[in-house]
Write a protein that holds these residues in place. Structure first.
Motif, PDB file in Angstrom:
ATOM      1  N   GLU A 200       0.830  -1.217   0.000  1.00  0.00           N
ATOM      2  CA  GLU A 200       0.000   0.000   0.000  1.00  0.00           C
ATOM      3  C   GLU A 200       0.858   1.258   0.000  1.00  0.00           C
ATOM      4  OE1 GLU A 200      -2.380  -0.518   3.450  1.00  0.00           O
ATOM      5  OE2 GLU A 200      -3.826  -1.887   2.478  1.00  0.00           O
ATOM      6  N   ARG A 201       2.012   1.193   0.648  1.00  0.00           N
ATOM      7  CA  ARG A 201       2.920   2.346   0.687  1.00  0.00           C
ATOM      8  C   ARG A 201       3.752   2.462  -0.583  1.00  0.00           C
ATOM      9  NH1 ARG A 201       5.969   1.036   6.133  1.00  0.00           N
ATOM     10  NH2 ARG A 201       7.569   2.274   5.059  1.00  0.00           N
ATOM     11  N   GLY A 202       3.681   1.460  -1.451  1.00  0.00           N
ATOM     12  CA  GLY A 202       4.454   1.507  -2.686  1.00  0.00           C
ATOM     13  C   GLY A 202       5.916   1.154  -2.517  1.00  0.00           C
ATOM     14  N   VAL A 203       6.245   0.461  -1.414  1.00  0.00           N
ATOM     15  CA  VAL A 203       7.634   0.035  -1.204  1.00  0.00           C
ATOM     16  C   VAL A 203       7.957  -1.073  -2.203  1.00  0.00           C
ATOM     17  CG1 VAL A 203       9.272  -0.995   0.419  1.00  0.00           C
ATOM     18  CG2 VAL A 203       7.538   0.637   1.234  1.00  0.00           C
ATOM     19  N   LEU A 204       9.047  -0.930  -2.921  1.00  0.00           N
ATOM     20  CA  LEU A 204       9.414  -1.912  -3.937  1.00  0.00           C
ATOM     21  C   LEU A 204       9.819  -3.234  -3.300  1.00  0.00           C
ATOM     22  CD1 LEU A 204      11.526   0.276  -6.404  1.00  0.00           C
ATOM     23  CD2 LEU A 204       9.132  -0.406  -6.613  1.00  0.00           C
ATOM     24  N   SER A 205       9.397  -4.335  -3.913  1.00  0.00           N
ATOM     25  CA  SER A 205       9.782  -5.664  -3.456  1.00  0.00           C
ATOM     26  C   SER A 205      11.279  -5.863  -3.694  1.00  0.00           C
ATOM     27  CB  SER A 205       8.990  -6.727  -4.215  1.00  0.00           C
ATOM     28  OG  SER A 205       9.362  -6.723  -5.586  1.00  0.00           O
ATOM     29  N   PRO A 206      11.892  -6.898  -3.099  1.00  0.00           N
ATOM     30  CA  PRO A 206      13.338  -7.106  -3.280  1.00  0.00           C
ATOM     31  C   PRO A 206      13.784  -7.138  -4.736  1.00  0.00           C
ATOM     32  CG  PRO A 206      12.549  -8.493  -1.503  1.00  0.00           C
ATOM     33  CD  PRO A 206      11.342  -7.828  -2.090  1.00  0.00           C
ATOM     34  N   SER A 207      13.071  -7.874  -5.582  1.00  0.00           N
ATOM     35  CA  SER A 207      13.475  -7.956  -6.984  1.00  0.00           C
ATOM     36  C   SER A 207      13.316  -6.616  -7.696  1.00  0.00           C
ATOM     37  CB  SER A 207      12.667  -9.040  -7.710  1.00  0.00           C
ATOM     38  OG  SER A 207      11.276  -8.736  -7.676  1.00  0.00           O
ATOM     39  N   GLU A 208      12.220  -5.892  -7.393  1.00  0.00           N
ATOM     40  CA  GLU A 208      11.993  -4.590  -8.026  1.00  0.00           C
ATOM     41  C   GLU A 208      12.998  -3.549  -7.532  1.00  0.00           C
ATOM     42  OE1 GLU A 208       8.725  -4.065 -10.428  1.00  0.00           O
ATOM     43  OE2 GLU A 208      10.245  -5.620 -10.503  1.00  0.00           O
ATOM     44  N   HIS A 209      13.341  -3.630  -6.249  1.00  0.00           N
ATOM     45  CA  HIS A 209      14.330  -2.697  -5.691  1.00  0.00           C
ATOM     46  C   HIS A 209      15.683  -2.875  -6.375  1.00  0.00           C
ATOM     47  CE1 HIS A 209      16.413  -0.238  -2.685  1.00  0.00           C
ATOM     48  NE2 HIS A 209      17.310  -1.196  -2.608  1.00  0.00           N
ATOM     49  N   ALA A 210      16.068  -4.127  -6.582  1.00  0.00           N
ATOM     50  CA  ALA A 210      17.345  -4.405  -7.255  1.00  0.00           C
ATOM     51  C   ALA A 210      17.321  -3.890  -8.689  1.00  0.00           C
ATOM     52  CB  ALA A 210      17.638  -5.903  -7.216  1.00  0.00           C
ATOM     53  N   ARG A 211      16.181  -4.049  -9.359  1.00  0.00           N
ATOM     54  CA  ARG A 211      16.074  -3.569 -10.739  1.00  0.00           C
ATOM     55  C   ARG A 211      16.156  -2.047 -10.805  1.00  0.00           C
ATOM     56  NH1 ARG A 211      14.491  -6.481 -14.889  1.00  0.00           N
ATOM     57  NH2 ARG A 211      14.269  -8.713 -14.592  1.00  0.00           N
ATOM     58  N   ARG A 213      17.607  -0.054  -8.639  1.00  0.00           N
ATOM     59  CA  ARG A 213      18.960   0.344  -8.275  1.00  0.00           C
ATOM     60  C   ARG A 213      19.935   0.171  -9.431  1.00  0.00           C
ATOM     61  NH1 ARG A 213      20.835  -3.479  -3.976  1.00  0.00           N
ATOM     62  NH2 ARG A 213      21.179  -4.757  -5.824  1.00  0.00           N
ATOM     63  N   ASP A 214      19.717  -0.878 -10.238  1.00  0.00           N
ATOM     64  CA  ASP A 214      20.614  -1.160 -11.354  1.00  0.00           C
ATOM     65  C   ASP A 214      20.179  -0.499 -12.654  1.00  0.00           C
ATOM     66  OD1 ASP A 214      21.955  -2.710  -9.539  1.00  0.00           O
ATOM     67  OD2 ASP A 214      21.098  -4.601 -10.224  1.00  0.00           O
ATOM     68  N   GLY A 215      19.101   0.292 -12.602  1.00  0.00           N
ATOM     69  CA  GLY A 215      18.654   1.000 -13.791  1.00  0.00           C
ATOM     70  C   GLY A 215      17.929   0.133 -14.792  1.00  0.00           C
ATOM     71  N   ARG A 216      17.354  -0.993 -14.332  1.00  0.00           N
ATOM     72  CA  ARG A 216      16.625  -1.881 -15.230  1.00  0.00           C
ATOM     73  C   ARG A 216      15.121  -1.614 -15.158  1.00  0.00           C
ATOM     74  NH1 ARG A 216      18.167  -7.643 -13.375  1.00  0.00           N
ATOM     75  NH2 ARG A 216      18.334  -6.603 -11.335  1.00  0.00           N
ATOM     76  N   LYS A 217      14.394  -2.099 -16.134  1.00  0.00           N
ATOM     77  CA  LYS A 217      12.964  -1.879 -16.219  1.00  0.00           C
ATOM     78  C   LYS A 217      12.238  -2.657 -15.130  1.00  0.00           C
ATOM     79  CE  LYS A 217       9.047  -2.223 -19.420  1.00  0.00           C
ATOM     80  NZ  LYS A 217       8.613  -2.665 -20.773  1.00  0.00           N
ATOM     81  N   LEU A 218      11.280  -2.010 -14.457  1.00  0.00           N
ATOM     82  CA  LEU A 218      10.516  -2.678 -13.409  1.00  0.00           C
ATOM     83  C   LEU A 218       9.468  -3.602 -14.025  1.00  0.00           C
ATOM     84  CD1 LEU A 218       9.942   0.248 -10.864  1.00  0.00           C
ATOM     85  CD2 LEU A 218      11.844  -1.373 -11.015  1.00  0.00           C
ATOM     86  N   ARG A 219       9.142  -4.662 -13.283  1.00  0.00           N
ATOM     87  CA  ARG A 219       8.187  -5.663 -13.777  1.00  0.00           C
ATOM     88  C   ARG A 219       6.869  -5.673 -13.004  1.00  0.00           C
ATOM     89  NH1 ARG A 219      12.037 -11.006 -14.862  1.00  0.00           N
ATOM     90  NH2 ARG A 219      13.199 -10.148 -16.632  1.00  0.00           N
TER      91      ARG A 219
END
Length: 514
Positions: A200-211, A213-219
């Protein structure tokens, strides 16, 4: 015109090397010899030491052996880097009168029987050297507490030069870990509630956070209870390098700290949680995980078979028991709670499953069951082994007393082996998948299978169960009139390839949930 099957294998160690040029070389070699290429099989990210039948591409090759004059690879080490596996391939080829050759000229039709074993031994020796070098390198870096590859655990980022990579705290993610640990230990929060709040707060999940941070497209992946549990339970939050035990799949619940010579955890970076807080978190998670280690009943019998009449969504089984009685129900999630989009669709599970089971067996119980047989190539390997057993047993038989008990036993064994040999010859003659007799009726299979196997039978017959909502004023008891059971018919009659059918089912599920 002689026929040839081309084979190429690419190991992980050479993942940057493309296979196109090797296959082109094989095609040119075959064309120069006047051979017809009837099939091209490839294996990617497969070690040369892997068993033949465990490689998808090699299984294709084995399936084609009875119909090919030659098998062609660019070099000998493309076939195998194990003398044992290469010998098995040679025996299979010999049994089908097929010749193993290479496009580099090292093994040609003229010298194949002489040189292949020598070259295979050198290929295995080279593989052992590579394996020993990599193993020693990993052990060296592990002892130093260096990052060994892949993504760092949630809460950390990898820093440092190639030969001295370490973990550094990723503060935004580490703050989430500390907050969740505090809420869990000091404020009575639950993993379910924490995961919901993070989303609900929009905190990115571990995989999304890593993406990110690395400048990759979110899923669009979200926090789930298992993901949050794994983050908090993982020994990595203490800054320790972790590994799974021998033969155990790596995961947060199975990871253990890497220990040094004195038995102390090897540190790969600073700790996010203190020993006291982390121990308290693990104790809470363990106390709530009452089902861990207990045999689960698995998925429900009608999962993805029972559908909602209002939205065509799947019905999920909610398991409930009271006083040793089963009050489980099938429910459409789209009709539950304040966010429901239509009227509730709920039905008693045991009555629905009994109705479907009776109807299914009444219609199809006496039908002969068929199974899908893939051309995995194992029949050629087995045929080679069975033929060898027959030859050895026949050779021993001439030394036995024809009237003795040993001779009778040997003759019975020969009869059984010859019957198996005939079956394997029939199996080896097919290069494509097909439906074959499973040796019993649908009812026989139903009685012998567990719930997952019975669900598979329902899918094979194209079962579809549509449940309508309860109508006001109707009896509260189970009403069969709310249930519509239909069947698309046996998959073997519809001539469906199970792999293609499974992909279509996934696509349909995505369409329905989008």
């Amino acid at each position: 015109m002689p026929t040839v099957v081309i084979y190429d294998r690419l190991s992980r160690l050479l993942a940057e090397e493309a296979a196109d040029h090797r296959i082109s070389a094989c095609k040119a070699y075959a064309e120069a010899r006047g051979w017809e290429v009837v099939h091209i099989a490839t294996d990617t990210n497969i070690s040369g030491a892997t068993k033949l039948e465990d490689r998808p591409g090699m299984r294709d090759v084995l399936a084609w052996l009875p119909r090919a004059d030659y098998v062609l690879a660019a070099k000998l080490d493309r076939y195998a880097r194990s003398v044992l596996e290469f010998q098995r391939l040679l025996k299979a080829a010999e049994a089908t009168q097929t010749t193993i050759v290479t496009a580099d000229g090292a093994v040609s039709p003229e010298n194949a029987s002489i040189i292949v074993n020598v070259l295979a031994a050198f290929a295995e020796y080279e593989r052992d050297l590579i394996k020993a070098r990599i193993t020693a390198s990993k052990a060296h870096f592990k002892a130093r507490g260096n990052h060994l590859g892949g993504l760092a655990p949630y809460g950390y980022r990898v820093v440092g030069p190639v030969n001295n990579k370490r973990w550094e705290i990723d503060e935004p993610a580490a703050a989430i870990i500390r907050e969740c640990a505090d809420r869990l230990v000091n404020h009575g929060a639950s993993l379910v509630g924490l995961a919901r709040e993070l989303n609900e707060r929009g905190v990115l999940s571990p995989s999304e956070h890593a993406r990110q941070r690395d400048g990759r497209k979110l899923r669009g992946h979200r926090w789930a209870v298992p993901a949050l549990r794994n983050v908090l339970y993982n020994p990595a939050v203490r800054g320790w390098l972790v590994q799974a035990g021998p033969g155990i799949k790596r995961g947060a619940l199975t990871n253990e700290p890497v220990l040094d010579a004195e038995g102390n955890p090897v540190s790969a970076g600073p700790a996010i949680l203190s020993a006291e807080v982390w121990s308290a978190v693990r104790a809470i998670i363990d106390s709530n995980a009452k089902g861990r280690g207990v045999a689960r009943s698995g998925k429900s019998l009608l999962l993805h078979i029972a559908r909602c009449a209002l939205c065509d969504g799947p019905l999920y089984k909610q398991r409930r028991t009271a006083n040793d009685q089963d009050f489980s129900t099938y429910v459409c999630r789209a009709g539950v709670g304040k966010t429901g989009i239509h009227a509730p669709v709920v039905i008693i599970a045991r009555h629905l499953e009994a109705l479907v089971t009776d109807d299914f067996l009444k219609r199809f119980g006496a039908m002969q069951l068929m199974r899908w047989a893939e051309p995995d190539g194992s029949a050629v390997i087995q045929l080679t082994e069975v033929t060898g057993q027959i030859e050895r047993l026949a050779g021993n038989l001439i030394h036995l007393d024809p009237k003795g008990a040993a001779a009778r036993v040997a003759i019975n064994q020969l009869n059984a082996l010859e019957k198996r040999q005939a079956e394997l010859k029939t199996e080896a003659a097919h290069a494509v998948g097909r439906w074959v007799n499973a040796g019993g009726t649908v009812a026989d299979a139903w009685d012998q299978r567990d719930e997952a196997g019975q669900r598979s039978l329902l899918n094979d017959l194209g079962a579809r169960v549509v449940v309508s909502p309860y109508v006001a004023g109707s009896p509260r008891r189970f009403d069969p009139e709310r249930v519509d059971v239909s069947y698309a018919g046996p998959a073997w009659v519809r001539d469906v390839n199970p792999a293609e059918a499974a992909l279509r089912a996934i696509e349909l599920e995505e369409e329905l949930s989008s």
